[in-house]
Design an enzyme around this catalytic site. Structure first.
Site, PDB file in Angstrom:
ATOM      1  N   TYR A  44       4.332  -2.798  -1.963  1.00 46.57           N
ATOM      2  CA  TYR A  44       4.255  -1.408  -1.488  1.00 46.57           C
ATOM      3  C   TYR A  44       3.371  -0.581  -2.411  1.00 46.57           C
ATOM      4  O   TYR A  44       2.497   0.169  -1.964  1.00 46.57           O
ATOM      5  CB  TYR A  44       5.674  -0.826  -1.416  1.00 46.57           C
ATOM      6  CG  TYR A  44       5.779   0.500  -0.708  1.00 46.57           C
ATOM      7  CD1 TYR A  44       6.026   0.570   0.663  1.00 46.57           C
ATOM      8  CD2 TYR A  44       5.639   1.701  -1.415  1.00 46.57           C
ATOM      9  CE1 TYR A  44       6.127   1.806   1.308  1.00 46.57           C
ATOM     10  CE2 TYR A  44       5.742   2.923  -0.770  1.00 46.57           C
ATOM     11  CZ  TYR A  44       5.982   2.966   0.583  1.00 46.57           C
ATOM     12  OH  TYR A  44       6.075   4.198   1.222  1.00 46.57           O
ATOM     13  N   ASP A  64       3.345   3.420  18.311  1.00 46.34           N
ATOM     14  CA  ASP A  64       4.413   2.781  17.529  1.00 46.34           C
ATOM     15  C   ASP A  64       4.670   1.397  18.122  1.00 46.34           C
ATOM     16  O   ASP A  64       4.315   1.148  19.282  1.00 46.34           O
ATOM     17  CB  ASP A  64       5.702   3.642  17.578  1.00 46.34           C
ATOM     18  CG  ASP A  64       6.570   3.457  16.332  1.00 46.34           C
ATOM     19  OD1 ASP A  64       7.095   2.345  16.147  1.00 46.34           O
ATOM     20  OD2 ASP A  64       6.710   4.410  15.549  1.00 46.34           O
ATOM     21  N   ILE A  90      11.453  10.693   0.961  1.00 42.84           N
ATOM     22  CA  ILE A  90      11.715  11.582   2.096  1.00 42.84           C
ATOM     23  C   ILE A  90      12.880  11.012   2.904  1.00 42.84           C
ATOM     24  O   ILE A  90      12.947   9.778   3.110  1.00 42.84           O
ATOM     25  CB  ILE A  90      10.457  11.680   3.007  1.00 42.84           C
ATOM     26  CG1 ILE A  90       9.180  11.985   2.184  1.00 42.84           C
ATOM     27  CG2 ILE A  90      10.666  12.712   4.110  1.00 42.84           C
ATOM     28  CD1 ILE A  90       9.177  13.300   1.439  1.00 42.84           C
ATOM     29  N   ASN A 138      -0.204   6.450   9.683  1.00 39.93           N
ATOM     30  CA  ASN A 138       1.102   6.679   9.052  1.00 39.93           C
ATOM     31  C   ASN A 138       2.021   5.461   9.096  1.00 39.93           C
ATOM     32  O   ASN A 138       2.913   5.358   8.256  1.00 39.93           O
ATOM     33  CB  ASN A 138       1.762   7.870   9.772  1.00 39.93           C
ATOM     34  CG  ASN A 138       3.243   7.951   9.524  1.00 39.93           C
ATOM     35  OD1 ASN A 138       3.674   8.442   8.482  1.00 39.93           O
ATOM     36  ND2 ASN A 138       4.048   7.441  10.453  1.00 39.93           N
ATOM     37  N   LYS A 153      -0.185   1.029  -1.302  1.00 42.52           N
ATOM     38  CA  LYS A 153      -0.373   2.488  -1.281  1.00 42.52           C
ATOM     39  C   LYS A 153      -1.490   2.917  -2.239  1.00 42.52           C
ATOM     40  O   LYS A 153      -2.225   3.871  -1.938  1.00 42.52           O
ATOM     41  CB  LYS A 153       0.943   3.197  -1.599  1.00 42.52           C
ATOM     42  CG  LYS A 153       2.016   3.008  -0.528  1.00 42.52           C
ATOM     43  CD  LYS A 153       1.587   3.556   0.832  1.00 42.52           C
ATOM     44  CE  LYS A 153       2.713   3.533   1.851  1.00 42.52           C
ATOM     45  NZ  LYS A 153       2.301   4.052   3.175  1.00 42.52           N
TER      46      LYS A 153
HETATM   47  P1  NAD Z   1      10.177   5.435   9.357  1.00 45.55           P
HETATM   48  O1  NAD Z   1      10.740   4.068   9.217  1.00 45.55           O
HETATM   49  O2  NAD Z   1      11.078   6.584   9.689  1.00 45.55           O
HETATM   50  O3  NAD Z   1       9.005   5.436  10.423  1.00 45.55           O
HETATM   51  C1  NAD Z   1       8.015   4.459  10.424  1.00 45.55           C
HETATM   52  C2  NAD Z   1       7.577   4.203  11.857  1.00 45.55           C
HETATM   53  O4  NAD Z   1       6.528   3.239  11.809  1.00 45.55           O
HETATM   54  C3  NAD Z   1       8.705   3.615  12.730  1.00 45.55           C
HETATM   55  O5  NAD Z   1       8.768   4.297  13.966  1.00 45.55           O
HETATM   56  C4  NAD Z   1       8.266   2.170  12.923  1.00 45.55           C
HETATM   57  O6  NAD Z   1       8.670   1.605  14.180  1.00 45.55           O
HETATM   58  C5  NAD Z   1       6.760   2.273  12.817  1.00 45.55           C
HETATM   59  N1  NAD Z   1       6.123   1.026  12.456  1.00 45.55           N
HETATM   60  C6  NAD Z   1       6.532   0.100  11.556  1.00 45.55           C
HETATM   61  N2  NAD Z   1       5.693  -0.928  11.543  1.00 45.55           N
HETATM   62  C7  NAD Z   1       4.729  -0.645  12.452  1.00 45.55           C
HETATM   63  C8  NAD Z   1       3.584  -1.339  12.898  1.00 45.55           C
HETATM   64  N3  NAD Z   1       3.257  -2.555  12.426  1.00 45.55           N
HETATM   65  N4  NAD Z   1       2.805  -0.765  13.836  1.00 45.55           N
HETATM   66  C9  NAD Z   1       3.143   0.458  14.343  1.00 45.55           C
HETATM   67  N5  NAD Z   1       4.220   1.140  13.975  1.00 45.55           N
HETATM   68  C10 NAD Z   1       5.008   0.585  13.043  1.00 45.55           C
HETATM   69  O7  NAD Z   1       9.412   5.689   7.974  1.00 45.55           O
HETATM   70  P2  NAD Z   1       8.771   6.992   7.328  1.00 45.55           P
HETATM   71  O8  NAD Z   1       9.539   7.273   6.115  1.00 45.55           O
HETATM   72  O9  NAD Z   1       8.569   8.047   8.334  1.00 45.55           O
HETATM   73  O10 NAD Z   1       7.387   6.370   6.864  1.00 45.55           O
HETATM   74  C11 NAD Z   1       6.133   6.775   7.402  1.00 45.55           C
HETATM   75  C12 NAD Z   1       5.074   6.548   6.366  1.00 45.55           C
HETATM   76  O11 NAD Z   1       5.358   7.371   5.224  1.00 45.55           O
HETATM   77  C13 NAD Z   1       4.969   5.123   5.852  1.00 45.55           C
HETATM   78  O12 NAD Z   1       3.613   4.775   5.653  1.00 45.55           O
HETATM   79  C14 NAD Z   1       5.691   5.180   4.528  1.00 45.55           C
HETATM   80  O13 NAD Z   1       5.250   4.186   3.639  1.00 45.55           O
HETATM   81  C15 NAD Z   1       5.300   6.568   4.068  1.00 45.55           C
HETATM   82  N6  NAD Z   1       6.165   7.132   3.045  1.00 45.55           N
HETATM   83  C16 NAD Z   1       7.499   7.288   3.247  1.00 45.55           C
HETATM   84  C17 NAD Z   1       8.285   7.799   2.238  1.00 45.55           C
HETATM   85  C18 NAD Z   1       9.766   7.979   2.381  1.00 45.55           C
HETATM   86  O14 NAD Z   1      10.451   8.170   1.361  1.00 45.55           O
HETATM   87  N7  NAD Z   1      10.322   7.954   3.579  1.00 45.55           N
HETATM   88  C19 NAD Z   1       7.694   8.165   1.021  1.00 45.55           C
HETATM   89  C20 NAD Z   1       6.326   8.023   0.846  1.00 45.55           C
HETATM   90  C21 NAD Z   1       5.568   7.490   1.870  1.00 45.55           C
END
Ligand code: NAD
Length: 250
Positions: free
Chosen positions: A155, A36, A188, A89, A159
């Site tokens: 986004y 991270d 989520i 992720n 994706k």
């Molecule tokens: P989150 O913000 O809780 O966690 C994301 C993590 O990624 C954080 O710890 C952040 O510090 C880290 N991060 C951000 N930029 C980074 C980089 N350049 N290098 C390394 N780490 C980095 O978000 P989440 O909801 O857990 O999202 C995780 C994945 O799931 C993402 O790809 C997001 O697009 C995808 N997603 C999320 C949702 C949702 O509704 N939460 C829905 C569909 C997809």
């Protein structure tokens, strides 16, 4: 995979879905490299995994940096002896504006993490997975890898790109023992949704888009990721697997 300790890297594992995936992989016996840009979150997740009896280490890596992806994989190999699985992720939400108002800088920022980052990850991971005779990759896409969402052009494009890249890698590497799939979460409950636009009214609107009548939980997506990494049949490759409370049925 053999019975020796299996090794996984999870990017963006300091929070949300990545955290849940890292913890569930550790429960299944993987040594997990928690990667991270947020050291505080990453170190917390490592502590929670190790306190629960698992094996994990933190590595600070910006997913949008090709060299950092190489360094992350090298760290996994140096620390745990190889690489068997990767969960790409790390992702950001980005600005919320219609396409015509989106700045090139805002576009590039989202692309750099959400699409370039997955490519850099896969590119760094493949040689090490092949060196073990094969392995699994899970790329985190979204329901927005299948459909559009007003105000999120970068986004949505990124994706969709993750889904395409996943198919590409499956086409090229499945015969060499690489099983690669994309996961498509609905909305989520993670810190990704903690932003000023997400008023109670907007959250209610989002809930209404999910026939199940609620948003998803990180652990639900983590369970799917861990299953895809550890238990899914080899014939399941190149797939887009939604986990969305029925969002895409509408
Ligand atoms: P989150 O913000 O809780 O966690 C994301 C993590 O990624 C954080 O710890 C952040 O510090 C880290 N991060 C951000 N930029 C980074 C980089 N350049 N290098 C390394 N780490 C980095 O978000 P989440 O909801 O857990 O999202 C995780 C994945 O799931 C993402 O790809 C997001 O697009 C995808 N997603 C999320 C949702 C949702 O509704 N939460 C829905 C569909 C997809």
């Amino acid at each position: 995979m053999s019975n020796e300790q299996r090794v996984a890297v999870v990017t963006g594992a300091g929070s949300g879905i990545g955290e849940a995936a890292a913890k569930q992989l550790a429960t299944r016996g993987f040594a997990v490299v928690v990667a991270d840009i947020d050291e505080t979150g990453g170190v917390r997740v490592v502590e929670e995994i190790t306190n629960a009896g698992g094996t994990a280490a933190f590595f600070a890596a910006d997913a949008s940096d090709p060299d950092a992806n190489e360094a992350l994989v090298a760290f996994a190999v140096e620390t745990y002896g190889g690489l068997d699985a990767a969960v790409n992720n790390a992702g950001i939400g980005g600005d919320m504006l219609p396409t015509g108002d989106y700045t090139p800088e805002a576009w590039r920022k989202v692309m750099a993490v959400n699409l370039d980052g997955v490519f850099y990850g896969v590119r760094a991971q493949l040689p090490r997975l092949l060196a073990r005779g094969g392995g699994t990759i899970v790329n985190i896409a979204s329901i927005l890898g299948q459909v559009s969402f007003a105000g999120a052009p970068a986004y949505v494009a990124a994706k969709h790109g993750v889904v395409g890249l996943t198919k590409q890698v499956a086409n090229e590497y499945s015969a060499q023992g690489i099983r690669v799939n994309a996961v498509g979460p609905g909305f989520i409950r993670t810190p990704l949704l903690d932003r000023p636009e997400m008023t109670d009214e907007v959250i209610d609107m989002l809930v209404g888009l999910h026939p199940i009548g609620r948003l998803g939980e990180p652990d639900e997506v983590g369970a799917l990721i861990a299953w895809l990494v550890a238990d899914a049949p080899d014939f399941l490759t190149g797939a887009y697997v939604p986990i969305d409370g029925g969002y895409l049925t509408r």
